[in-house]
Design an enzyme around this catalytic site. Structure first.
Site, PDB file in Angstrom:
ATOM      1  N   LYS A   1       0.819  -1.210   0.000  1.00 54.74           N
ATOM      2  CA  LYS A   1       0.000   0.000   0.000  1.00 54.74           C
ATOM      3  C   LYS A   1       0.858   1.268   0.000  1.00 54.74           C
ATOM      4  O   LYS A   1       0.406   2.319  -0.426  1.00 54.74           O
ATOM      5  CB  LYS A   1      -0.973  -0.025   1.166  1.00 54.74           C
ATOM      6  CG  LYS A   1      -1.976  -1.159   0.941  1.00 54.74           C
ATOM      7  CD  LYS A   1      -3.108  -1.211   1.905  1.00 54.74           C
ATOM      8  CE  LYS A   1      -4.177  -2.186   1.448  1.00 54.74           C
ATOM      9  NZ  LYS A   1      -3.869  -3.598   1.751  1.00 54.74           N
TER      10      LYS A   1
HETATM   11  C1  LIG Z   1      -4.463  -4.710   1.297  1.00 58.13           C
HETATM   12  C2  LIG Z   1      -3.673  -5.950   1.158  1.00 58.13           C
HETATM   13  C3  LIG Z   1      -4.002  -6.942   0.203  1.00 58.13           C
HETATM   14  C4  LIG Z   1      -5.242  -6.855  -0.667  1.00 58.13           C
HETATM   15  O1  LIG Z   1      -5.169  -5.817  -1.624  1.00 58.13           O
HETATM   16  P1  LIG Z   1      -6.501  -5.367  -2.420  1.00 58.13           P
HETATM   17  O2  LIG Z   1      -6.079  -4.228  -3.266  1.00 58.13           O
HETATM   18  O3  LIG Z   1      -7.513  -4.996  -1.372  1.00 58.13           O
HETATM   19  O4  LIG Z   1      -6.951  -6.543  -3.218  1.00 58.13           O
HETATM   20  C5  LIG Z   1      -3.152  -8.031   0.085  1.00 58.13           C
HETATM   21  N1  LIG Z   1      -2.069  -8.178   0.873  1.00 58.13           N
HETATM   22  C6  LIG Z   1      -1.719  -7.249   1.795  1.00 58.13           C
HETATM   23  C7  LIG Z   1      -0.517  -7.474   2.633  1.00 58.13           C
HETATM   24  C8  LIG Z   1      -2.497  -6.104   1.973  1.00 58.13           C
HETATM   25  O5  LIG Z   1      -2.154  -5.192   2.898  1.00 58.13           O
END
Ligand SMILES: *Cc1c(COP(=O)(O)O)cnc(C)c1O
Length: 472
Positions: free
Chosen positions: A118
């Site tokens: 993120k």
């Molecule tokens: C948020 C997250 C996901 C999922 O991502 P999306 O965009 O919601 O599909 C997968 N792995 C980790 C470690 C995350 O923080």
């Protein structure tokens, strides 16, 4: 002002069009309840994709953003956002590829400040948001409910930003100590951390109510907007396309991508990269036992059930918000059909998609569910086969799904969405040991925390917000 079609946005519900990027960024959700998508997808030539292999990540990110921002923000601001968004990563490649098996690669997306993917988009968004606010003369109140990773990335990206205030609600005692400290040890007067006596759904419900609360908007000087930074916000996805283009070009032009999936945001960014001409040979959305997305795509029946906890906590989602963007494309961009699907889903908690929709969905995305047992076996298998490489449980879901693809074909790339040290309990449960703590995590261990405990109650949350130094 003349905008390129890839930098003008419309809503998947059809009520809104011709919105420039800066407003999309500050609004989040479109006013008609839909999600923003560009009027047309940009397309890069084969030469441009080839050149990505020898272009720095920051420069590549700048080119992607240029297509999606257009003239909505000064070019210099876009360039700076791309550069600074890459500079905070601790690896020179920003998102390096690591081989863990025959024809099997991990795309490490966790070298940013909070050790999850993120950061890739959130850091860029922090800079772009500041530029958009400087241009419009507004302030922005960002409200976020988090089960861990989003809140940490958002606090890190928006701490100290001018004209921005941020309130992050997490369920008290239900995020890992590491995730909590990543949010609460950031010393910034514009960030308020609330530990809510309740679960994640309580946090999300409170945020939804606050987002509609007129008393939070407008009144002061300069005027204030209220928005959110989860992956319904197009700005998040625009910042995630770059690493797909970089990885495909680095592996000779074609790759099969496997994406650990919760809200389908990251996976949709991969779909966008494919539309831009990147060598996305196939796209697999890997989910844990919360498999509403896989059921919807594979059987045509989309049902909302309560999510049950798994070790890949950031993927415990049963109503993936970004599915709406893919459905919009699969219907040939038919807003009436999109409204029909999602209004029915909201009303009845289930909807039959039917063959006219499932056929195109299945052409675009494979969806695979991987259970807890397999997740733990993959953590152990990768560690054993590579002589000690640790993967996090989310990444393990992706690796489990990758094992089901045919060995023959272009390289298989699993997105490694978080560092294993962020999820020590799951890793210890499998291996008896945890991944070594990277410096970014060690640094937050002993810092003082700033967090306010509140009941899961609207008045309690608003009272806590009123204490914020920058309130009003
Ligand atoms: C948020 C997250 C996901 C999922 O991502 P999306 O965009 O919601 O599909 C997968 N792995 C980790 C470690 C995350 O923080």
């Amino acid at each position: 002002m003349l905008h390129r079609p890839s930098a003008m946005y419309l809503s998947t519900r059809g009520g809104i069009a011709d919105v420039p990027f800066d407003r999309v960024l500050l609004e989040g959700l479109a006013p008609d309840g839909g999600l923003y998508v560009p009027h047309a997808w940009p397309h890069w030539s084969a030469q441009a994709h080839q050149a990505a292999a020898w272009t720095s990540y920051a420069e590549l990110s700048g080119r992607v953003l240029h297509d999606f921002v257009g003239d909505a923000l000064p070019q210099e601001a876009v360039h700076t956002a791309a550069q600074k968004g890459a500079d905070v990563f601790t690896h020179p490649a920003v998102t390096p590829l690591v081989q863990i098996g025959a024809n099997l690669w991990l795309l490490e997306l966790f070298h940013g400040p909070t050790l999850a993917f993120k950061d890739c988009a959130m850091q860029v968004m922090g800079h772009l948001t500041e530029a958009a606010l400087a241009q419009s003369g507004e302030r922005l109140l960002i409200l976020t409910a988090t089960s861990g990773d989003t809140g940490a990335a958002a606090v890190n990206a928006f701490a100290g930003r001018e004209h921005v205030e941020m309130v992050v609600l997490h369920p008290k005692g239900r995020v890992s100590p590491i995730q909590r400290k990543q949010m609460t040890t950031v010393d910034a007067p514009n960030v308020l951390n609330l530990a809510v006596h309740g679960d994640f759904d309580d946090c999300q419900r409170l945020v939804k109510t606050l987002l509609q609360d007129e008393s939070l908007r407008g009144a002061g000087r300069p005027p204030r907007r209220v928005s959110s930074v989860n992956s319904i916000n197009w700005g998040r996805l625009a910042g995630q396309v770059t690493y797909y283009i970089a990885a495909a070009s680095a592996l000779g032009g074609r790759a099969r991508f496997v994406v650990p999936t919760g809200n389908f945001g990251d996976a949709f960014a991969g779909w966008v990269a494919g539309r831009m001409g990147a060598g996305v040979e196939s796209l697999t959305a890997a989910v844990n036992h919360n498999d509403a997305l896989a059921q919807a795509i594979n059987t045509g029946l989309y049902v909302r059930r309560p999510a049950t906890p798994s070790s890949s906590v950031s993927m415990d989602v049963q109503a993936p918000s970004n599915l709406e963007r893919l459905v919009f494309e699969a219907t040939g961009r038919d807003p009436a059909a999109v409204r029909d699907v999602f209004d029915t889903f909201a009303r009845d908690a289930e909807v039959v998609l039917g063959p006219t929709l499932t056929a195109p969905l299945q052409r675009e995305v494979h969806a695979v569910s991987v259970d807890e047992g397999e997740t733990h076996r993959e953590i152990a298998r990768v560690h054993g086969e590579t002589g000690g490489y640790f993967i996090c449980p989310h990444t393990a879901v992706g690796v489990g799904a990758a094992r089901r693809l045919a060995a023959a074909g272009p390289p298989i790339v699993v997105l490694a969405t978080a560092h294993a040290a962020k999820f020590p309990d799951a890793v210890r449960a499998t291996l008896g040991v945890t991944a070594p703590t990277p410096p970014a995590l060690a640094a937050v261990q002993d810092k003082p925390e700033r967090v306010v405990d509140v009941e899961a109650d609207l008045d309690a949350v608003k009272a806590a917000m009123a204490q914020m130094a920058v309130e009003g």
